[in-house]
Design an enzyme around this catalytic site. Sequence first.
Site, PDB file in Angstrom:
ATOM      1  N   THR A 132       0.819  -1.213   0.000  1.00 60.04           N
ATOM      2  CA  THR A 132       0.000   0.000   0.000  1.00 60.04           C
ATOM      3  C   THR A 132       0.852   1.261   0.000  1.00 60.04           C
ATOM      4  OG1 THR A 132      -0.145  -0.160   2.414  1.00 60.04           O
ATOM      5  CG2 THR A 132      -1.961  -1.099   1.156  1.00 60.04           C
TER       6      THR A 132
ATOM      7  N   HIS B  35       6.366  -0.281   7.453  1.00 59.89           N
ATOM      8  CA  HIS B  35       6.497   0.551   8.651  1.00 59.89           C
ATOM      9  C   HIS B  35       6.645  -0.338   9.875  1.00 59.89           C
ATOM     10  CE1 HIS B  35       2.292  -0.354   9.515  1.00 59.89           C
ATOM     11  NE2 HIS B  35       1.961   0.114   8.318  1.00 59.89           N
TER      12      HIS B  35
ATOM     13  N   HIS C 228       4.770  -3.577  10.532  1.00 60.15           N
ATOM     14  CA  HIS C 228       5.155  -4.795   9.820  1.00 60.15           C
ATOM     15  C   HIS C 228       6.343  -5.486  10.487  1.00 60.15           C
ATOM     16  CE1 HIS C 228       3.370  -2.345   6.417  1.00 60.15           C
ATOM     17  NE2 HIS C 228       2.654  -3.446   6.365  1.00 60.15           N
TER      18      HIS C 228
ATOM     19  N   LYS D 266      -9.958  -0.749   9.053  1.00 62.01           N
ATOM     20  CA  LYS D 266     -10.174   0.507   8.338  1.00 62.01           C
ATOM     21  C   LYS D 266     -11.631   0.944   8.459  1.00 62.01           C
ATOM     22  CE  LYS D 266      -5.994   0.993   6.839  1.00 62.01           C
ATOM     23  NZ  LYS D 266      -5.169   2.101   7.297  1.00 62.01           N
TER      24      LYS D 266
ATOM     25  N   ARG E 289     -10.002   1.770   1.295  1.00 60.96           N
ATOM     26  CA  ARG E 289      -8.637   2.193   0.994  1.00 60.96           C
ATOM     27  C   ARG E 289      -8.577   2.889  -0.369  1.00 60.96           C
ATOM     28  NH1 ARG E 289      -4.496  -0.476   4.049  1.00 60.96           N
ATOM     29  NH2 ARG E 289      -5.338  -2.065   5.443  1.00 60.96           N
TER      30      ARG E 289
ATOM     31  N   GLN F 235      -7.501 -13.699  -0.010  1.00 64.29           N
ATOM     32  CA  GLN F 235      -6.441 -14.080   0.929  1.00 64.29           C
ATOM     33  C   GLN F 235      -6.517 -15.565   1.244  1.00 64.29           C
ATOM     34  OE1 GLN F 235      -5.599 -11.378   4.138  1.00 64.29           O
ATOM     35  NE2 GLN F 235      -4.695 -12.957   5.415  1.00 64.29           N
TER      36      GLN F 235
ATOM     37  N   ASP G  44      -4.966  -8.433  13.495  1.00 68.29           N
ATOM     38  CA  ASP G  44      -6.087  -7.872  12.748  1.00 68.29           C
ATOM     39  C   ASP G  44      -6.434  -8.716  11.516  1.00 68.29           C
ATOM     40  OD1 ASP G  44      -3.676  -7.238  11.542  1.00 68.29           O
ATOM     41  OD2 ASP G  44      -4.289  -5.232  10.933  1.00 68.29           O
TER      42      ASP G  44
ATOM     43  N   LYS H 127      -1.604   1.963  19.898  1.00 69.30           N
ATOM     44  CA  LYS H 127      -0.648   1.484  18.904  1.00 69.30           C
ATOM     45  C   LYS H 127       0.629   2.301  18.938  1.00 69.30           C
ATOM     46  CE  LYS H 127      -3.086  -0.873  15.173  1.00 69.30           C
ATOM     47  NZ  LYS H 127      -3.379  -0.863  13.730  1.00 69.30           N
TER      48      LYS H 127
ATOM     49  N   LYS I  81       3.608   5.712  15.870  1.00 72.37           N
ATOM     50  CA  LYS I  81       3.136   6.970  15.305  1.00 72.37           C
ATOM     51  C   LYS I  81       4.019   8.114  15.806  1.00 72.37           C
ATOM     52  CE  LYS I  81      -0.500   5.825  12.853  1.00 72.37           C
ATOM     53  NZ  LYS I  81      -0.582   6.115  11.412  1.00 72.37           N
ATOM     54  N   THR I  82       4.438   8.977  14.880  1.00 74.69           N
ATOM     55  CA  THR I  82       5.242  10.142  15.238  1.00 74.69           C
ATOM     56  C   THR I  82       4.493  11.384  14.771  1.00 74.69           C
ATOM     57  OG1 THR I  82       6.449  10.358  13.147  1.00 74.69           O
ATOM     58  CG2 THR I  82       7.291   8.753  14.736  1.00 74.69           C
TER      59      THR I  82
END
Length: 406
Positions: A41, A46, A49, A83, A87, A172, A193, A228, A231-232
């Site tokens: 995606t 990130h 993963h 989500k 997407r 999947q 998830d 989670k 995140k920055t």
Amino acid sequence: MSNVFDILKERGYIKQLTHEDEIKKILEDEKITFYIGFDPTADSLHIGHFLPLMMMAHMQRAGHRPIALVGGGTVMVGDPSGKTDMRKMLSKEIIESNVASIKGQLSKFIDFDKEKAILVNNAEWLSKLNYIEFLRDIGVHFSVNRMLTAECFKQRLEKGLSFLEFNYMLMQGYDFLELNRRYGCVMELGGDDQWSNMLAGADLIRRKESKPAFAMTCTLLTNSEGKKMGKTEKGALWLDKNKTTPYEFYQYWRNVYDADVEKCLALLTFLPMDEVKRLGSLEGAEINEAKKVLAYEVTKLIHGEEEAKKAKEASETLFSGGCNMDNVPTCTISKDKINLPVLDLLVEAKVIPSKGEGRRLIQQGGLNINDNKVTDVKLIVTEEFFEHGSMLVRRGKKNYNRIVIE
């Protein structure tokens, strides 16, 4: 062969799994082939993963063969899991570019030499499917009633779920079946998830092939408050150094909450558990030493030892008041950008993602230039700010950037 199941459990990876006793036995008695999927995606993985990647690496170290599946086909549909909205649809050109970037990143963590691991793109089979044949062969095994109870769909029903996304679970599940037929793959690993999608695949193999198939999820990376991690203020914590610099990456782990140190050391490094527990038990000022170890080890895994050393040196230089700024994240601007308002200049230099973020920083007292707090959002950056050849910007307490004029 040591049982990797016990290693994964002790380190805190395992969240949910099918057939626990069978999985434990097969991992102890056999060398299995398993897979994890990564949808392209973006042009980089990130930190979310990274946990499945570490799980994959532990499995490979124990003698099992990984398949890294890049979802060049499934990404064209989009996974609704986690989500609230559909997407964004990506073009084939962007998908192909993302696939190439992610393949390069995967090879840093998994040993593909001499077929110790397999790298494959599911577009290879999904793009060739005949829709009617697929529905008759695969769709007949999926109950719509059961699918609607899956968490990945249930949370979307009120807001709206497209038929396009509804097909994702079938695709999947078919991936797992195809990998089972091609490579003898018997287990799927992934983030928690993905549990509903993974169950569908294991069930499909049991129905179609009358063979055992297993699924095992890893915990999501959350802090002690259940939020989670990764995140920055600039967004996600990327594994690509061009999107998140090694210094920024190092600083993120250097600044985690004390309560999260032991968990992160167990999940994100290969340090022995005795050492993990020793470091995690440190208290007061000593816990900072454990954070330095965490930051160094994780940065080394992602960016290599040399970059980890540079990030560590830059961090220690800044906080000890040293003057060697060589390894501090540096950006260059042209001379004609001098005399711009501070927010414009910082956005131009990509120190902050937006002017809105810059205003928030200033209002909260979190923006400093050359050790002076910025209080005026209309401040003009003049040549005097570069008196010593560069300008040092600090966001918050510990995020530094150096700006130089070309």
